[in-house]
Design a protein around this motif. Structure first.
Motif: not given
Length: 557
Positions: A1-8, A269-271
């Motif tokens: 799972x890629x880490x991104x600011x909006x997930x956090x 995530x790849x779409x």
């Protein structure tokens, strides 16, 4: 799972009309929001989602837009808006705007032109059709009651409006329409915003031929022909390619009626489509066979099944949004908690649920104070167009006023829209004038000033929940596993990431109940991270006596 600011991140939704009035006209505005930025910073939220502030005749409280690049006079000016953006960014917060492009207002320049003649260059910006046998082009019902078609005498054709008659649907099949939308998105992104919440975005692609819907009533549900339509993913991938991929932004699509399988197509995530979607399966849990206005009691087993399904089926594929109320839904403490004797306990318990699952939590304004539903005495005190249309339709069908009002008390959208309760002064400190919608009479007991002064308040509990997500990655990215699946009163689960493991225990009801730790969950010791009751020193988890609406989050070792 890629880490991104909006997930956090934790998002806070502002309904500007009801947040803070700065000039005494009874309507919340942008300078009012600016005056409360320190409050939002103290709460600890990362992102503000601002409901529409664009020019609008206000048929549906700003969701009927007449100019996408202008600010509604009641809310202020574009300069006020720029000050808001600067004020947020300078405090380390981000801003996402509402993108409403399934429909415009009938007062938008495109529609004004479109209705002039059949050969007008803007005619094909909207969905116009001939009638059939003196009737509408098809039998679709509007989501706001009645027919989804409006006859226009100038050209003797009908236009489609899935919502209000003053909200004609845009024709996304027309490439020029898509180009206009991408241009206006780029305009706002270049001003520095951090993303979009996209209103009913899964309705922009309709099935060719607009087939009749099915059902008992005069106007039928055509949802399967306009939700998740044939070209929806093509359109969103084009939008991403042309606009979104060029910026570091978050997007959340409002997508009623999606399953986890469909959601994975929107948020994979790849779409190259969206960051996350709002799905409403949990919001339909107390809707009867006749729809949302026929309220039936909800069951925790159903609630757990739905929440767990979304947690597990999107895990590793895409990202969840986490919410239990918004501007279209009743207050969560009144719906899923107890807004009387155990208001504080149940509000904290529900907050614990939302902030300890995998996904991005969304807080709706006033949720952090435990604001409740409202019961106005008469229909005249309500402002919402959906509520008024339903009242009229149900009365004509012979339903009693008492019965209809009970439905409104449970499900009406104005429950969420009563003005923010800032203090115990008149109108809750929202305005010095007459508020556009009556303030909930309980503002003297439930308000921000009281909450800030009380270390044990719901506000301060939310502040700690938000801090915890920043301190423990397991709360953001950890795997979710449901425990005690068949328990009718307790919702319990673990979150695991590497060696870190958390146990969340929630009593969803006022009755005390015993939590018995499953043998599969071994531990040597634990650390209590947060809870709405103290845990006595040396408490064993094997058999834990839970108090009314108790919530505990424990780190297991």
């Amino acid at each position: 799972m890629k880490k991104t600011w909006w997930k956090e991140s934790v998002v806070y939704q502002i309904y500007p009309r009801s947040f803070q009035d700065s000039n005494g006209d009874g309507i919340g505005d942008i300078p009012g929001i600016i005056s409360r930025l320190d409050y939002l910073q103290k709460l600890g939220v990362d992102v503000i989602w601002l409901c529409p502030v664009y020019e609008s005749p206000n048929d549906d409280n700003g969701y009927d837009i007449s100019n996408y690049r202008g600010i509604m006079d009641e809310f202020g000016t574009i300069e006020d808006w720029e000050r808001l953006l600067d004020g947020l960014h300078s405090r380390g917060m981000k801003l996402i705007m509402d993108l409403v492009v399934n429909h415009t207002s009938d007062e938008h320049a495109w529609f004004v032109e479109s209705r002039k003649s059949k050969d007008n260059p803007y005619r094909d910006y909207y969905i116009w059709r001939d009638g059939k046998d003196g009737q509408e082009p098809n039998n679709w019902a509007s989501i706001f009651s009645g027919s989804a078609w409006k006859y226009d005498e100038t050209t003797e054709q009908y236009y489609l409006h899935l919502f209000s008659q003053k909200q004609p649907d845009l024709n996304w099949e027309n490439e020029k329409v898509r180009r206009e939308v991408y241009d206006l998105m780029t305009w706002w992104l270049d001003k520095g915003i951090d993303g979009f919440r996209m209103d009913v975005i899964n309705m922009i692609s309709k099935v060719e031929g607009l087939p009749d819907g099915e059902g008992e009533s005069k106007y039928k549900d055509g949802g399967k022909y306009f939700m998740n339509g044939p070209r929806i993913h093509e359109f969103l991938q084009e939008m991403n390619r042309e606009v979104l991929s060029k910026y570091d932004v978050m997007t959340v699509g409002e997508t009623p009626g999606v399953s986890p399988e469909e959601a994975a197509l929107y948020v994979g995530e790849d779409r190259g489509e969206l960051s996350m979607v709002f799905q409403f399966e949990s919001m339909d849990i107390d809707s009867g066979p006749g729809g949302k206005w026929y309220v039936t009691p909800w069951k925790l087993l159903d609630f757990k099944r739905i929440m767990s399904k979304w947690q597990t089926e999107l895990d590793g594929k895409g990202w969840n949004s986490l919410f239990l109320n918004n501007h279209d839904q009743p207050r969560m403490v009144s719906r899923f908690g107890n807004d009387g004797q155990y208001r504080k306990e149940s509000a904290k318990m529900l907050g614990t649920l939302l902030h300890t699952m995998q996904g991005t939590p969304f807080i709706y304004q006033g949720e952090e104070l435990g604001m409740t539903n409202v019961k106005f005495a008469t229909i005249e005190e309500y402002q919402d167009i959906e509520t008024h249309n339903m009242f009229k339709e149900h009365r004509e069908a012979g339903r009693s006023v008492e019965d209809i009002m009970a439905s409104i008390y449970s499900k009406g959208r104005d429950n969420a829209r009563t003005p923010m309760q800032w203090d115990a002064t008149e109108h809750g400190g929202f305005t010095t004038g007459t508020p556009w919608l009556v303030v909930n009479p309980n503002y003297k007991e439930i308000n921000a000033e009281e909450a800030l002064a009380d270390p044990d308040s719901i506000f301060h509990y939310y502040r700690r929940l938000i801090e915890l997500r920043k301190q423990h990655e397991v709360l953001v990215y950890g795997k979710y596993e449901l425990l005690l699946e068949d328990h009718e009163h307790i919702y319990a689960y673990t979150r695991t990431r590497g060696d870190e493991r958390l146990l969340v225990i929630l009593n969803f009801f006022a009755d005390p109940v015993t939590f018995e730790l499953p043998a599969s969950v071994g531990y040597r010791s634990y650390e209590r991270l947060i809870g709405n009751y103290e845990l006595p020193e040396g408490t064993r988890l094997e058999q834990l006596e839970l108090r009314p609406y108790e919530a505990q989050v424990l780190r297991l070792r």
